[in-house]
Each structure stands twice: as structure tokens, then as C-alpha cells.
Design an enzyme around this catalytic site. Structure first.
Site, PDB file in Angstrom:
ATOM      1  N   ASP A  78      -6.473  -9.817   1.898  1.00  0.00           N
ATOM      2  CA  ASP A  78      -6.202 -10.538   0.652  1.00  0.00           C
ATOM      3  C   ASP A  78      -4.742 -10.428   0.245  1.00  0.00           C
ATOM      4  OD1 ASP A  78      -6.767  -7.764   0.122  1.00  0.00           O
ATOM      5  OD2 ASP A  78      -6.826  -8.224  -2.011  1.00  0.00           O
ATOM      6  N   GLU A 145      -8.253  -5.609  -1.456  1.00  0.00           N
ATOM      7  CA  GLU A 145      -7.454  -4.398  -1.677  1.00  0.00           C
ATOM      8  C   GLU A 145      -6.680  -4.485  -2.977  1.00  0.00           C
ATOM      9  OE1 GLU A 145      -3.686  -1.972  -1.383  1.00  0.00           O
ATOM     10  OE2 GLU A 145      -3.948  -4.132  -1.586  1.00  0.00           O
TER      11      GLU A 145
END
Length: 481
Positions: A78, A145
Site C-alpha cells: 500500500d 502498513e
């Protein structure tokens, strides 16, 4: 992207550019994870995906490396989605417009996603390299994350076979990260009541702006101002002068960023507006003197506000009290690593709603007992102001082990390649290594990467030369570890 086609190492940049075409903001990584799995299968890897979306790729050792212990490369898919005002970009649908700008690569008007897209690309390039003499290799690609470490938190014990883990999510060439802080959020809420403002009162908005802000971990000791703390001091001074009713307070955008802006709407008694402006000017001068060169752009201004119901006197007193007393900043420095913050809190967000107010504090520490103790003190301060608290999002720290064999190995390889040692450090921020290491006792871990600047902002860019050096280091380590 034609001016990017010849960048070296070509496989790494090819994977990065392909990934950049796929929207992958936090919690919107499904398409990117499908792509990762497809690349793994095309490279002959065994592919597994867990319930939250993490993907694990396993590749057999290259010829001659069959007897070596497995090594894991760990990255996250991400990216933070930020764009400049006026940039027509939809992060849910659009890929990143990647451009070369001299010796760096950046995006046009948005975050680049080199954090951690370069790491993902490097891991896939390692799997694809026919000349790399590696042992059994695992690549763990996690989700979410940036907003909650969700993927790392869900990694199950026993999934990885590796004895050594190389995290590829650092942002300074030549630095080797061997530890990080753990964290926990404290959310404080208080129910409030409202009433009509005094007849004839004038709505004014007090706005704090121009502060630099920054990362709530790595920048917490940089001496920068927190807009919520500045606003609290201003409101306390205005309350002492009388004639002001508090309607609302809003400040900070993210729990893990130092608050850059904050504002409050007041209903000011007739004839008091000039005195309010004078007091605000005095507070601005005092704070500018206190912050000095740490934060020279501070502005505290008064502008017209929107009329509305005000908080009860007791609620207003509680709000201002928490803004004044809420902990923020460095609590303790590390006794073991010079210059490293050991424990801190960021007073990150404050918001007034119709029937409640809410504050958010993010506490970090490399010592779990200190983290818990400071969170308890925050809860105590909030309770004195009539706020109820709960903690959420806790994650463990990663204890530095400077004598670990993998630390010596990576540093030694770097000396051979570049003629100088690495800067070995721990950081006062969160990395996924803390969560993964908790589930894999004895797992040796380090983190390294290329040089990036201004991650999480539309100014994010990555050094082309440092990516080349990062790749050389990664290949050499994988052939030695």
C-alpha cells in the site's frame, strides 16, 4: 514513461512502473495483490494468500544454494494517497503519473508510492534474476502498513520458514535500521452540552497555521510547534480575559503527524473583539519567539467565524484544560543509543462534534513498560478533564540487536561494495518488523533501502543512483546470507 524505460536496474524499474499503474492506497490493495501473485506464479513461485490479503511467494534455491537457510524479503504494497490542490487524480481509479526529473523519479502532483513500491519491485526483481545465486527465498508482501500495520499484525506464526528477514522499507541509502519503537493510540472523548450564545455576541475564528508539522516519531524531537498546544495557550489567555464563549475546536489531521493547523470558533461579547485581536497578537509573538528557527512560519490570526451554539462553561473549561495539559513531545531519550528518542507522545487530533469532543494521542516507545506507563498517565490527565479514554492500535517495538550476525553481514558487504560502513541505527517510528518479530522469536531482522525524500507528500521522490546502489547491496547480501 518513455524517459524511464532505460533506467537501471531495468527489471526493478519495470516492476515499479507496472505496479504504479495499479491504484493501491491503504485498504484498496486487492488489485495490486492479485498482480503480485501473478508475477510470483510467472516466476515459478509457490503462492499463498492469507485472510487479510497478505501474499507470500516462495522460490526454491538457485543451483548450489539448496542447503542454505531460507531468507525472507518483506515489503508492503500500500501507499499513502496525497495530492496537491487542483490535481485531478482519483486514487481509487487512476494509476500514478510517474516522471523522471533529472536524477530523481517523482509523480506529477501526487505521492509517488516509492514507499514501499521500490521495495516490492526489488523483491520481485530478485526472484526474477537468473544470475542471482540465492538460497531458498521467501517474499512477504503485506497490506495496509500505512494506516494500521494491519497486514503485519495478521501474519501468522509458522507461515515463514526464514531465519533471516530483510525489510526493504527504509528511506536513506547507507543506513541500516536494526530497531524501532512500538506504539499505542489513546482516544479520549467527552460528552458535551450546548446552548445559544449570548445575545449580540460576534463569532470569531482563531486560526493557528504555518507550522511545519512532520512525522510524529522521527520529527518529534525537532523542536517543531504543535498547533493544538499553541491554540490551547491562546484560548486559555482569552478565557482569562472573559467575554468569550467557546463553540468549537478542530486541529490536526492524522494521529501520526504533528498538528500543523488548528482553529477555534468563539462567540465574543460586544466590544471585546479588539481586545481578542490584541491578545492573539501577543500570543503569536510569544510563540514565535519560543519556537524561533525551529518553526519560523507560525501564524495566529483572527478572522470572521460562523455563528452557532456554544459549549457549556464546564465543557469549555474541560476542553481548554486538555489542550493545555495534554502530553506532547519527548518523554525520555534512549540511555543506550545516543540521540535516539526512547519514549514520546504526539497530541495529534482534536475535534468538536455536536454532542461530544474527541482527542487522539499516539504514544511511542522502544520499551513496552514505558509505553504503557505513559499511556496510563495520558488517561489520568484526560480523566481529570472529564474525558473517558480507551487505547487502540497497539503494536510492539523491535529491540535493537547490534551484535546479530545479519547486522555484521550486511554492514560487511556494504564496506566491500562502497568502501565505508553503514550507519547502524534504530528509529523512533513503527516498522512491521516489530509485529513480525514478536511472532518469530529469534528471527534476525534488518531494514535498508534507497534514498527517498518527503514520503507521504506530493513532493515524494526517489534517487535514481541510490536505487542502483540499493540493488547492488541487496543482490550481494542475498548471495552471502
Amino acid at each position: 514513461m518513455s524517459d524511464l524505460a532505460d533506467l537501471e536496474p531495468r527489471p526493478l524499474w519495470r516492476y515499479f512502473l507496472e505496479l504504479s499503474r495499479i491504484p493501491r492506497g491503504s485498504r484498496n490493495e486487492a488489485a495490486a495483490m492479485r498482480w503480485v501473485a501473478e508475477q510470483g506464479r510467472a516466476l515459478g513461485c509457490a503462492v499463498e494468500q492469507d485472510a487479510v490479503g497478505n501474499v507470500l511467494l516462495r522460490k526454491a534455491a538457485a543451483r548450489g544454494g539448496e542447503g542454505r537457510a531460507p531468507v525472507a524479503l518483506q515489503v508492503h504494497a500500500d501507499m499513502v494517497c496525497e495530492k496537491n490542490e487542483g490535481t485531478p487524480h482519483d486514487f481509487e481509479r487512476d494509476g500514478i503519473d510517474v516522471v523522471r526529473d533529472g536524477e530523481v523519479v517523482r509523480a506529477r502532483g501526487t505521492t509517488l508510492g516509492a514507499d514501499d513500491g521500490i521495495g516490492v519491485a526489488a523483491a520481485l526483481a530478485a526472484l526474477a534474476d537468473p544470475e542471482l545465486r540465492h538460497g531458498p527465498l521467501e517474499v512477504l508482501v503485506t497490506v495496509d502498513e500505512e494506516t494500521g500495520l494491519t497486514g503485519a499484525n495478521a501474519v501468522r506464526p509458522g507461515w515463514l520458514a526464514a531465519k533471516v528477514l530483510l525489510n526493504l522499507d527504509s528511506e536513506e541509502e547507507g543506513e541500516l535500521t536494526i530497531g524501532c519503537a512500538g506504539g499505542v493510540d489513546t482516544v479520549a472523548t467527552r460528552r458535551v452540552t450546548r446552548a445559544a450564545p449570548a445575545a449580540g455576541s460576534v463569532p470569531l475564528r482563531v486560526k493557528v497555521s504555518g507550522l511545519r508539522g512532520g512525522h510524529s516519531g522521527t520529527d518529534i524531537a525537532a523542536g517543531r510547534g504543535n498547533a493544538l498546544r499553541v491554540l490551547g495557550q491562546v484560548l486559555a489567555a482569552l478565557a482569562a480575559g472573559g467575554g468569550c464563549e467557546l463553540a468549537s475546536v478542530r486541529g490536526g489531521n492524522k494521529r501520526n503527524a504533528i498538528a500543523r493547523e488548528a482553529s477555534a470558533v468563539l462567540q465574543v461579547a460586544p466590544g471585546r473583539a479588539a481586545a481578542v485581536r490584541e491578545e492573539v497578537a501577543r500570543q503569536e509573538a510569544a510563540w514565535r519567539a519560543a519556537l524561533g528557527a525551529f518553526d519560523p512560519g507560525l501564524s495566529v490570526a483572527v478572522e470572521p467565524g460562523s455563528a452557532g451554539p456554544v459549549l457549556s462553561p464546564a465543557d469549555a473549561q474541560a476542553v481548554v484544560g486538555l489542550l493545555l495539559a495534554g502530553p506532547h513531545g519527548v518523554e525520555a531519550m534512549s540511555p543506550d543509543i545516543p540521540g535516539l528518542v526512547q519514549t514520546s507522545t504526539n497530541f495529534g487530533v482534536f475535534e468538536t462534534r455536536d454532542d461530544a469532543v474527541e482527542a487522539n494521542f499516539l504514544t511511542r516507545s522502544s520499551v513496552d513498560a514505558s509505553k504503557s506507563a505513559l499511556a496510563a498517565r495520558i488517561a489520568g490527565v484526560c480523566a481529570l478533564a472529564g474525558f473517558e479514554t480507551h487505547t487502540t492500535g497497539g503494536y510492539p517495538g523491535w529491540k535493537p540487536e547490534p551484535g546479530a550476525p545479519v547486522v555484521k553481514l550486511v554492514d560487511g558487504v556494504h564496506r566491500e561494495l562502497f568502501g565505508k560502513p553503514m550507519v547502524v541505527r534504530a528509529i523512533h517510528a513503527g516498522l512491521e518488523c516489530g509485529l513480525i518479530g514478536e511472532k518469530y522469536p529469534g528471527l534476525q531482522m534488518v531494514s535498508f533501502g534507497p534514498t527517498m525524500w518527503d514520503a507521504h507528500t506530493p513532493d515524494e521522490r526517489v534517487s535514481i543512483a541510490s536505487v542502483q546502489n540499493f540493488w547492488r547491496l541487496l543482490r550481494a547480501v542475498l548471495e552471502r546470507v
